[in-house]
Structures are given as C-alpha cells and as structure tokens.
Design an enzyme around this catalytic site. Structure first.
Site, PDB file in Angstrom:
ATOM      1  N   PRO A 141       0.796  -1.229   0.000  1.00  0.00           N
ATOM      2  CA  PRO A 141       0.000   0.000   0.000  1.00  0.00           C
ATOM      3  C   PRO A 141       0.830   1.281   0.000  1.00  0.00           C
ATOM      4  CG  PRO A 141      -0.017  -1.016   2.168  1.00  0.00           C
ATOM      5  CD  PRO A 141       0.682  -1.982   1.256  1.00  0.00           C
ATOM      6  N   THR A 142       2.129   1.164   0.230  1.00  0.00           N
ATOM      7  CA  THR A 142       2.980   2.360   0.248  1.00  0.00           C
ATOM      8  C   THR A 142       3.954   2.397  -0.921  1.00  0.00           C
ATOM      9  OG1 THR A 142       4.670   1.308   1.638  1.00  0.00           O
ATOM     10  CG2 THR A 142       2.867   2.416   2.769  1.00  0.00           C
ATOM     11  N   GLY A 145       6.519  -2.606  -5.995  1.00  0.00           N
ATOM     12  CA  GLY A 145       7.803  -2.407  -6.653  1.00  0.00           C
ATOM     13  C   GLY A 145       8.594  -3.700  -6.734  1.00  0.00           C
ATOM     14  N   ASP A 146       9.837  -3.578  -7.209  1.00  0.00           N
ATOM     15  CA  ASP A 146      10.681  -4.761  -7.354  1.00  0.00           C
ATOM     16  C   ASP A 146      10.966  -5.422  -6.012  1.00  0.00           C
ATOM     17  OD1 ASP A 146      10.852  -4.641 -10.118  1.00  0.00           O
ATOM     18  OD2 ASP A 146      12.594  -3.315 -10.097  1.00  0.00           O
ATOM     19  N   GLY A 147      10.964  -4.647  -4.928  1.00  0.00           N
ATOM     20  CA  GLY A 147      11.181  -5.225  -3.603  1.00  0.00           C
ATOM     21  C   GLY A 147      10.056  -6.157  -3.193  1.00  0.00           C
ATOM     22  N   THR A 148       8.813  -5.737  -3.437  1.00  0.00           N
ATOM     23  CA  THR A 148       7.657  -6.587  -3.144  1.00  0.00           C
ATOM     24  C   THR A 148       7.709  -7.848  -3.981  1.00  0.00           C
ATOM     25  OG1 THR A 148       6.311  -4.635  -2.628  1.00  0.00           O
ATOM     26  CG2 THR A 148       5.139  -6.678  -3.117  1.00  0.00           C
ATOM     27  N   ASP A 154      16.659 -19.133 -21.029  1.00  0.00           N
ATOM     28  CA  ASP A 154      17.632 -20.042 -21.650  1.00  0.00           C
ATOM     29  C   ASP A 154      18.509 -20.784 -20.654  1.00  0.00           C
ATOM     30  OD1 ASP A 154      19.302 -18.033 -20.781  1.00  0.00           O
ATOM     31  OD2 ASP A 154      20.401 -17.835 -22.678  1.00  0.00           O
ATOM     32  N   GLU A 176      18.373  -4.886  -3.252  1.00  0.00           N
ATOM     33  CA  GLU A 176      18.445  -4.900  -1.791  1.00  0.00           C
ATOM     34  C   GLU A 176      19.622  -5.749  -1.338  1.00  0.00           C
ATOM     35  OE1 GLU A 176      16.475  -3.009  -0.035  1.00  0.00           O
ATOM     36  OE2 GLU A 176      15.128  -2.444  -1.673  1.00  0.00           O
TER      37      GLU A 176
END
Length: 333
Positions: free
Chosen positions: A11-12, A68-71, A219, A279
């Site tokens: 949500p943030t 985002g990519d972290g989630t 691949d 991260e």
C-alpha cells in the site's frame, strides 16, 4: 473447483496509487475465472514473502505481486523454494520496475497490467536465480559501485526514479575500490581485481535496457559481467558505453553466459556485499545457480522480443515442425 488468486500488494509502494484501482483489478481477475482476494503488506519483515508462502501452500493457483521490485522479490522468495509453485503475475507500482519492464507489463496502468491475464497465451516459464539460500528474479551484483543502491533514500527513489541512482553514483565514483576476488563460472575462473560484478536474468537494470543487451529470460543462463577497471575515468567511460550497449566489447569487461557462478573475496579483510534485486542479500562468498524455467509468469507475450525468449521460441518451432510433419499432402492419395 474454481481457481483462486491472491493479490499481495504494497500500500505504500511508489506513489501509492494502487489502492484506488484495487476494486477494478479484483474485477479483472474475477472476469478471468479466479476467485480473487487481496492482502496488504505490513511493515513487518518478510510480510509479502510469508503471505506468498501461505497462499501457495493453501493451493492458490495465481499470486499477483502488486508493488515495486522489492515486493516482487519477496513474493518470489516466498514461492521459489516450494515443490508446487503457483503462476505469478505482476502489477508494477514502484519506481524502476525492472522485472515488469522486461516482461513488457504496462507500468503506468495497473488495470492494463492486470488484463494480461485475460489472454491465456500470455504465460511462459522464466529463469530464476538462487544465491546461497535466497532467490532473485532480475540481478545480483557486487562491488563498491553497487553499494550506491543502499545509500539512495527511498523518498528520493520515489520522486526521481533511477535518476536518483545516477546522482548518487556520480558522488560515489571517486570512492570506487577494486576487490581481489575469485569468480568461478562453468569451469572457468577469473582471479584478480574487479570493481563490479553483475549476474543478470533480464535486460533491464535500473531502468536501462542496454547493460545486458542480449539477455534471454528462459535459456538457463546468467549474463555475467565482470568490470576489471576501477579508475574514475575508466568507470565514467564504461558507464557512458553501457548506455549504448557497447561496453560488452570493451577489454576492461568480461561478458559471458554462465549457469553456475561462485564469487569469493581473496582477502579475508575485504567485505563484498551482494545486492539482490536492489536490496542487500548477504556477503560473499556466494554461490549462484540459474534455476531454468523455474516459475510460470504472466507477461505481455506480443511485446517481448523473440531473442529474449530462446526456449519458448524453440518450443514453438518444434511444435510447428511436428504439426507440419503430421500433415498429409492433399494431392497425395
């Protein structure tokens, strides 16, 4: 029994616009035949990861990582180690959204991203990386320069996106110091000083698509980049070349494909922090393994370049050949 989908959303994340579209997103997955529910992540550590594991073990057919990519990285770490893994869909709501960019998922329209599920052809199996006991879907990196990702404040990332990394990178360049290391990959070894190493699974790194210009999503190989040069001028030259994709031919760079990579600092006093999908993922020594076609994902198959889908394209060609081989010539009796 009706299929079930679980949306795990932050949500943030990004500019916090996802919540206003949540009802419409739920309706899209219901239209696709999924009984759909949502879970909002909390500030607790591993919130998205734990929920993804729970939903997978309870038999959910589809997990949607919205954030985002972290989630997304947390969700993948929640399901990649399981024997039975649900299909994964992505609704990007972060800043750079590297994975969504590689899958050609719409990044400015969450509802359009959700609607990819409506086309049953928008699915294929993708490679995932394993780094010791952790998993990553986009990139693993080590070296002084990669430490800038830890030093860019989250508010700055939200406001300026990957331009924030450039600003911090320019500030840190004078501090770049090579590390004496051993990098073993598929029977070969680099032994010497290196400033930065990358193991990429997609062609999108920090929003740039030329750093790994020929990455294939399925691949079974990492694209391994070892940057040997560490001078300020040399790093600036290579950064400029990377924007155009010409760095891969530079003699200061080793650029190879590899399935199995072990990175070890040779001086016990040198700390080599490893970045996984943006991260901190632990310190080397670290063993990286490419898990070939480990997860089924929902992607915009019409937009992904053919050369990024090596195995998928080969299967299509094989199926076509088999189909043609089984056809009879209408002129023959």
């Amino acid at each position: 029994m009706r299929k079930r989908a679980r949306i795990i959303y932050n949500p943030t994340s990004g500019r916090e616009a996802l919540r206003s579209d949540l009802v419409d997103i739920l309706a899209v997955y219901e239209q696709a035949g999924y009984e759909t529910s949502a879970y909002a992540t909390t500030p607790e550590p591993d919130s998205a990861k734990n929920e993804a594991t729970r939903a997978a073990k309870e038999g959910f057919d589809l997990i949607v990582a919205a954030g985002g990519d972290g989630t997304l990285n947390e969700v993948i770490n929640g399901i990649a180690g399981l024997e039975k893994r649900p299909t994964l869909a992505v609704i990007p709501a972060g800043t750079t959204n590297d994975y969504a960019r590689a899958l050609r998922v719409p990044r400015e329209d969450p509802i359009a991203a959700a609607k990819l599920i409506l086309n049953p052809d928008n699915r294929f199996k993708i490679d995932i990386g394993k780094a010791n006991e952790n998993y990553f879907m986009n990139i693993a990196a080590g070296g002084t320069l990669t430490e800038l990702t830890y030093e860019v404040p989250s508010q700055m990332k939200s406001l300026f996106g990957y331009a924030a990394y450039f600003a911090k990178g320019a500030e840190l360049l004078p501090q770049v110091k090579p590390v004496e290391m051993s990098i073993k990959y598929d029977g070969h070894e680099f032994r010497g000083k290196a400033s930065t190493i990358f193991l990429a699974l997609t062609n999108s790194v920090g929003g740039f698509e030329q750093i790994v210009p020929d990455a294939s999503l399925d691949d079974g190989n990492f694209s391994l980049i070892i940057v040997k040069d560490s001078s300020l001028f040399g790093m600036m030259q290579l950064m400029a070349k990377a924007l155009k994709g010409t760095h891969v031919d530079d003699p200061r760079v080793i650029y190879v494909k590899a399935k199995d990579v072990v990175v070890t600092p040779l001086d016990k006093d040198d700390r080599l922090m490893i970045n996984l999908d943006g991260e901190y993922g632990g310190d080397a020594p670290m063993h990286f393994v490419n898990l070939h076609q480990h997860l089924q994902v929902v992607a915009n198959m019409d937009e992904i370049p053919d050369n990024a889908l090596t195995a998928a394209m080969q299967k299509m060609e094989d199926d076509f050949v088999r189909e043609i081989g089984g056809m009879k010539d209408p002129d023959q009796k």
